[in-house]
Design a protein around this motif. Structure first.
Motif, PDB file in Angstrom:
ATOM      1  N   SER A  84     -26.638 -17.746   7.371  1.00 36.27           N
ATOM      2  CA  SER A  84     -27.601 -17.998   8.457  1.00 36.27           C
ATOM      3  C   SER A  84     -29.039 -17.923   7.929  1.00 36.27           C
ATOM      4  O   SER A  84     -29.930 -18.578   8.461  1.00 36.27           O
ATOM      5  CB  SER A  84     -27.386 -17.009   9.611  1.00 36.27           C
ATOM      6  N   ILE A  85     -29.240 -17.148   6.885  1.00 35.22           N
ATOM      7  CA  ILE A  85     -30.580 -17.043   6.283  1.00 35.22           C
ATOM      8  C   ILE A  85     -30.902 -18.320   5.501  1.00 35.22           C
ATOM      9  O   ILE A  85     -32.017 -18.834   5.562  1.00 35.22           O
ATOM     10  CB  ILE A  85     -30.659 -15.792   5.365  1.00 35.22           C
ATOM     11  N   GLY A  86     -29.898 -18.842   4.802  1.00 35.55           N
ATOM     12  CA  GLY A  86     -30.045 -20.118   4.088  1.00 35.55           C
ATOM     13  C   GLY A  86     -30.713 -19.960   2.735  1.00 35.55           C
ATOM     14  O   GLY A  86     -31.169 -18.878   2.362  1.00 35.55           O
ATOM     15  N   PRO A  87     -30.768 -21.103   1.982  1.00 34.20           N
ATOM     16  CA  PRO A  87     -31.296 -21.041   0.615  1.00 34.20           C
ATOM     17  C   PRO A  87     -32.822 -20.909   0.568  1.00 34.20           C
ATOM     18  O   PRO A  87     -33.516 -21.352   1.477  1.00 34.20           O
ATOM     19  CB  PRO A  87     -30.852 -22.388   0.020  1.00 34.20           C
ATOM     20  N   ASN A  88     -33.296 -20.305  -0.489  1.00 33.85           N
ATOM     21  CA  ASN A  88     -34.732 -20.251  -0.800  1.00 33.85           C
ATOM     22  C   ASN A  88     -35.595 -19.647   0.327  1.00 33.85           C
ATOM     23  O   ASN A  88     -36.723 -20.068   0.559  1.00 33.85           O
ATOM     24  CB  ASN A  88     -35.231 -21.663  -1.146  1.00 33.85           C
ATOM     25  N   ALA A  89     -35.032 -18.673   1.039  1.00 34.41           N
ATOM     26  CA  ALA A  89     -35.797 -18.056   2.140  1.00 34.41           C
ATOM     27  C   ALA A  89     -36.627 -16.882   1.617  1.00 34.41           C
ATOM     28  O   ALA A  89     -36.355 -16.321   0.557  1.00 34.41           O
ATOM     29  CB  ALA A  89     -34.841 -17.566   3.214  1.00 34.41           C
ATOM     30  N   PHE A  94     -38.517  -5.146   7.868  1.00 33.32           N
ATOM     31  CA  PHE A  94     -39.418  -4.246   8.583  1.00 33.32           C
ATOM     32  C   PHE A  94     -38.891  -2.808   8.476  1.00 33.32           C
ATOM     33  O   PHE A  94     -37.725  -2.556   8.795  1.00 33.32           O
ATOM     34  CB  PHE A  94     -39.510  -4.651  10.057  1.00 33.32           C
ATOM     35  N   GLY A  95     -39.752  -1.873   8.057  1.00 39.60           N
ATOM     36  CA  GLY A  95     -39.338  -0.466   7.947  1.00 39.60           C
ATOM     37  C   GLY A  95     -38.236  -0.318   6.918  1.00 39.60           C
ATOM     38  O   GLY A  95     -37.188   0.268   7.184  1.00 39.60           O
ATOM     39  N   SER A  96     -38.482  -0.830   5.707  1.00 38.28           N
ATOM     40  CA  SER A  96     -37.411  -0.997   4.712  1.00 38.28           C
ATOM     41  C   SER A  96     -36.848   0.318   4.176  1.00 38.28           C
ATOM     42  O   SER A  96     -35.706   0.344   3.731  1.00 38.28           O
ATOM     43  CB  SER A  96     -37.927  -1.857   3.563  1.00 38.28           C
ATOM     44  N   ARG A 163     -38.005 -21.085   4.323  1.00 37.59           N
ATOM     45  CA  ARG A 163     -38.263 -20.476   5.632  1.00 37.59           C
ATOM     46  C   ARG A 163     -38.405 -18.960   5.474  1.00 37.59           C
ATOM     47  O   ARG A 163     -38.149 -18.414   4.394  1.00 37.59           O
ATOM     48  CB  ARG A 163     -37.129 -20.801   6.618  1.00 37.59           C
ATOM     49  N   ILE A 164     -38.812 -18.317   6.571  1.00 35.16           N
ATOM     50  CA  ILE A 164     -39.000 -16.862   6.539  1.00 35.16           C
ATOM     51  C   ILE A 164     -38.019 -16.227   7.517  1.00 35.16           C
ATOM     52  O   ILE A 164     -37.887 -16.680   8.665  1.00 35.16           O
ATOM     53  CB  ILE A 164     -40.451 -16.488   6.910  1.00 35.16           C
ATOM     54  N   VAL A 165     -37.330 -15.196   7.060  1.00 37.77           N
ATOM     55  CA  VAL A 165     -36.378 -14.492   7.921  1.00 37.77           C
ATOM     56  C   VAL A 165     -36.714 -12.994   7.877  1.00 37.77           C
ATOM     57  O   VAL A 165     -36.870 -12.409   6.801  1.00 37.77           O
ATOM     58  CB  VAL A 165     -34.921 -14.731   7.469  1.00 37.77           C
ATOM     59  N   VAL A 166     -36.847 -12.412   9.057  1.00 38.84           N
ATOM     60  CA  VAL A 166     -37.114 -10.974   9.171  1.00 38.84           C
ATOM     61  C   VAL A 166     -35.780 -10.239   9.274  1.00 38.84           C
ATOM     62  O   VAL A 166     -34.848 -10.718   9.940  1.00 38.84           O
ATOM     63  CB  VAL A 166     -37.990 -10.684  10.420  1.00 38.84           C
ATOM     64  N   PHE A 167     -35.677  -9.092   8.611  1.00 38.82           N
ATOM     65  CA  PHE A 167     -34.477  -8.251   8.677  1.00 38.82           C
ATOM     66  C   PHE A 167     -34.890  -6.911   9.270  1.00 38.82           C
ATOM     67  O   PHE A 167     -35.826  -6.260   8.770  1.00 38.82           O
ATOM     68  CB  PHE A 167     -33.920  -8.088   7.256  1.00 38.82           C
ATOM     69  N   PHE A 168     -34.228  -6.498  10.356  1.00 38.90           N
ATOM     70  CA  PHE A 168     -34.585  -5.241  11.031  1.00 38.90           C
ATOM     71  C   PHE A 168     -33.304  -4.525  11.451  1.00 38.90           C
ATOM     72  O   PHE A 168     -32.877  -4.576  12.610  1.00 38.90           O
ATOM     73  CB  PHE A 168     -35.473  -5.544  12.235  1.00 38.90           C
ATOM     74  N   PRO A 169     -32.655  -3.835  10.508  1.00 43.24           N
ATOM     75  CA  PRO A 169     -31.389  -3.172  10.818  1.00 43.24           C
ATOM     76  C   PRO A 169     -31.608  -1.779  11.414  1.00 43.24           C
ATOM     77  O   PRO A 169     -32.742  -1.341  11.611  1.00 43.24           O
ATOM     78  CB  PRO A 169     -30.736  -3.064   9.435  1.00 43.24           C
ATOM     79  N   GLY A 170     -30.522  -1.078  11.732  1.00 40.00           N
ATOM     80  CA  GLY A 170     -30.582   0.342  12.058  1.00 40.00           C
ATOM     81  C   GLY A 170     -30.742   0.683  13.512  1.00 40.00           C
ATOM     82  O   GLY A 170     -30.844   1.852  13.864  1.00 40.00           O
ATOM     83  N   SER A 171     -30.858  -0.323  14.378  1.00 40.89           N
ATOM     84  CA  SER A 171     -31.109  -0.083  15.806  1.00 40.89           C
ATOM     85  C   SER A 171     -32.442   0.625  16.035  1.00 40.89           C
ATOM     86  O   SER A 171     -32.632   1.295  17.050  1.00 40.89           O
ATOM     87  CB  SER A 171     -29.971   0.725  16.450  1.00 40.89           C
ATOM     88  N   GLY A 210     -38.534 -19.763  12.100  1.00 43.98           N
ATOM     89  CA  GLY A 210     -38.267 -18.469  11.501  1.00 43.98           C
ATOM     90  C   GLY A 210     -36.996 -17.859  12.060  1.00 43.98           C
ATOM     91  O   GLY A 210     -36.534 -18.210  13.147  1.00 43.98           O
ATOM     92  N   GLY A 211     -36.430 -16.928  11.297  1.00 41.39           N
ATOM     93  CA  GLY A 211     -35.198 -16.258  11.724  1.00 41.39           C
ATOM     94  C   GLY A 211     -35.379 -14.760  11.793  1.00 41.39           C
ATOM     95  O   GLY A 211     -36.335 -14.198  11.236  1.00 41.39           O
ATOM     96  N   LEU A 212     -34.453 -14.116  12.495  1.00 35.76           N
ATOM     97  CA  LEU A 212     -34.442 -12.656  12.606  1.00 35.76           C
ATOM     98  C   LEU A 212     -32.998 -12.178  12.555  1.00 35.76           C
ATOM     99  O   LEU A 212     -32.156 -12.653  13.322  1.00 35.76           O
ATOM    100  CB  LEU A 212     -35.097 -12.236  13.939  1.00 35.76           C
ATOM    101  N   ILE A 213     -32.717 -11.270  11.628  1.00 35.12           N
ATOM    102  CA  ILE A 213     -31.426 -10.579  11.593  1.00 35.12           C
ATOM    103  C   ILE A 213     -31.700  -9.160  12.071  1.00 35.12           C
ATOM    104  O   ILE A 213     -32.467  -8.430  11.438  1.00 35.12           O
ATOM    105  CB  ILE A 213     -30.837 -10.504  10.157  1.00 35.12           C
ATOM    106  N   ILE A 214     -31.105  -8.797  13.194  1.00 36.36           N
ATOM    107  CA  ILE A 214     -31.424  -7.498  13.792  1.00 36.36           C
ATOM    108  C   ILE A 214     -30.143  -6.745  14.163  1.00 36.36           C
ATOM    109  O   ILE A 214     -29.161  -7.366  14.609  1.00 36.36           O
ATOM    110  CB  ILE A 214     -32.359  -7.683  15.021  1.00 36.36           C
ATOM    111  N   GLY A 215     -30.151  -5.426  13.967  1.00 37.46           N
ATOM    112  CA  GLY A 215     -29.017  -4.587  14.370  1.00 37.46           C
ATOM    113  C   GLY A 215     -29.425  -3.748  15.561  1.00 37.46           C
ATOM    114  O   GLY A 215     -30.509  -3.161  15.556  1.00 37.46           O
ATOM    115  N   PHE A 216     -28.569  -3.698  16.575  1.00 42.60           N
ATOM    116  CA  PHE A 216     -28.879  -2.848  17.732  1.00 42.60           C
ATOM    117  C   PHE A 216     -27.608  -2.259  18.322  1.00 42.60           C
ATOM    118  O   PHE A 216     -26.523  -2.823  18.202  1.00 42.60           O
ATOM    119  CB  PHE A 216     -29.696  -3.615  18.799  1.00 42.60           C
ATOM    120  N   ASP A 217     -27.790  -1.120  18.985  1.00 43.05           N
ATOM    121  CA  ASP A 217     -26.656  -0.368  19.514  1.00 43.05           C
ATOM    122  C   ASP A 217     -26.354  -0.804  20.948  1.00 43.05           C
ATOM    123  O   ASP A 217     -27.274  -1.094  21.725  1.00 43.05           O
ATOM    124  CB  ASP A 217     -26.995   1.127  19.464  1.00 43.05           C
TER     125      ASP A 217
END
Ligand code: AVI
Length: 350
Positions: A84-89, A94-96, A163-171, A210-217
């Motif tokens: 889903s993130i794709g090539p060359n992103a 955030f909050g790594s 493209r740019i994809v934000v990753f924000f895991p952890g809820s 842009g994309g966002l991969i996010i984890g939530f409870d």
């Protein structure tokens, strides 16, 4: 081999104690919170050295399913998430922190344009970035020391990303009350769209979506939720009370830790766990020379942990300018990792 270079002019910070608010504003912020009704303390103050250790212990507790469940989802679906993130992103986390979960994605993303870990703690950020550089020598790692709740500029990678994809895991999104969560989602949307402070940055990607991969409870059985925040070994209670220890050290306070009790209760209207510290008796506490009174059973709210249904999260995301595209979950449906894309409706550009 790629070099790790730091991109930002944020002030030097020593540890997680400095998360989001610099030390000089601590006393003023704490007094403001404790003079409000109900009394409040920001969860950012949990994370001094001891608080960070206790949080690591929480993540290993049998009752605290969140970290385990999300890691399991990321492990099992890393390939699909990477697709889903794709090539060359350009991947912006955030909050790594220690970038631990990120490795699961990096393993599946050999052609990433660059990885931008964003954290306010410069020491932790640089140490984690160096570890990532060592483990992924062909990856350009561009740490950005910034308060991610405010718009910030992205460092310019050597390769122009697709493209740019934000990753924000952890809820972590759940620790923001809805207006602040929407504000944060909007910041992520601007970053993922290649613009910050309302202008196009040097990072302008070829693909503007842009994309966002996010984890939530997710909302679930009340007992499961309350136990996750009030474990049998008392680690979460210690984590909660540690904030008072920290204020005794850093804000000239004289809290008696024996005179406050940890409480974690589910608020069904607000769909959140409310962590509190209850005063066991009438008492006066001094903070930087100011005397504040606490009545017996009076609460200090220390953290809100919002839980979502798929529908309530979709509504929150839409208010922040994002549309859900893919969902990954666990067998019990305790947790979601979602892939979202910027809403590109006529009035939503930029
Ligand atoms: C960091 N955050 C996602 C945790 C949570 O579950 O809301 C913080 C936490 N507080 C107590 N236990 C864990």
């Amino acid at each position: 081999m790629q070099k790790t270079r730091l991109a930002s002019r944020a002030p030097q910070t020593a540890n997680k104690a400095d998360w989001r608010v610099a030390a000089p504003s601590l006393v003023a912020d704490v007094l403001r919170g404790l003079k409000s009704a109900p009394k409040r303390l920001s969860p950012m103050y949990f994370y001094d050295e001891r608080g960070s250790q206790l949080f690591d212990e929480i993540c290993e507790l049998p009752e605290y399913y969140i970290t385990r469940t999300e890691t399991d989802i990321l492990e099992r679906h890393a390939r699909a998430i990477a697709a889903s993130i794709g090539p060359n992103a350009l991947l912006v986390e955030f909050g790594s922190g220690a970038s631990t979960k990120t490795r699961l994605l990096l393993d599946q993303l050999p052609d990433l344009a660059a990885y931008v870990p964003v954290d306010i703690s410069r020491t932790h950020l640089m140490a984690a970035a160096q570890r990532i550089t060592a483990a992924y020598p062909h990856l350009e790692v561009l740490p950005a020391c910034a308060d991610f709740t405010q718009p910030f500029s992205l460092p310019k990678p050597s390769r122009t990303p697709t493209r740019i994809v934000v990753f924000f895991p952890g809820s972590t999104i759940g620790n923001f009350d809805p207006p602040a969560a929407i504000q944060l989602l909007k910041v992520m949307r601007r970053i993922a769209g290649g613009s910050s402070h309302g202008r196009i940055s040097a990072t302008s990607p070829a693909n503007p979506v842009g994309g966002l991969i996010i984890g939530f409870d997710l909302v679930k059985d009340t007992t499961v939720l309350e136990r996750a925040y009030d474990d049998a070994a008392g680690v979460t209670a210690e984590f909660n009370l540690n904030v008072l220890r920290r204020l005794n050290r850093d804000a000239g306070a004289d809290f008696d830790l024996q005179a406050f009790q940890h409480q974690a209760v589910w608020n069904p209207e607000m769909q959140r766990i409310e962590m509190r510290l209850l005063s066991s008796r009438d008492q006066i506490v001094s903070i930087a020379g100011e005397r504040l009174s606490f009545a017996e059973d009076e609460a200090i709210i220390t953290e809100h942990c919002h839980k979502y249904t798929p529908q309530s999260f979709a509504a929150l995301a839409a208010a922040g300018g994002w549309s859900g595209r893919q969902v990954w979950t666990d067998a019990r449906e305790y947790f979601h990792v979602q892939y979202l894309e910027q809403d590109m409706g006529p009035d939503k550009k930029g």
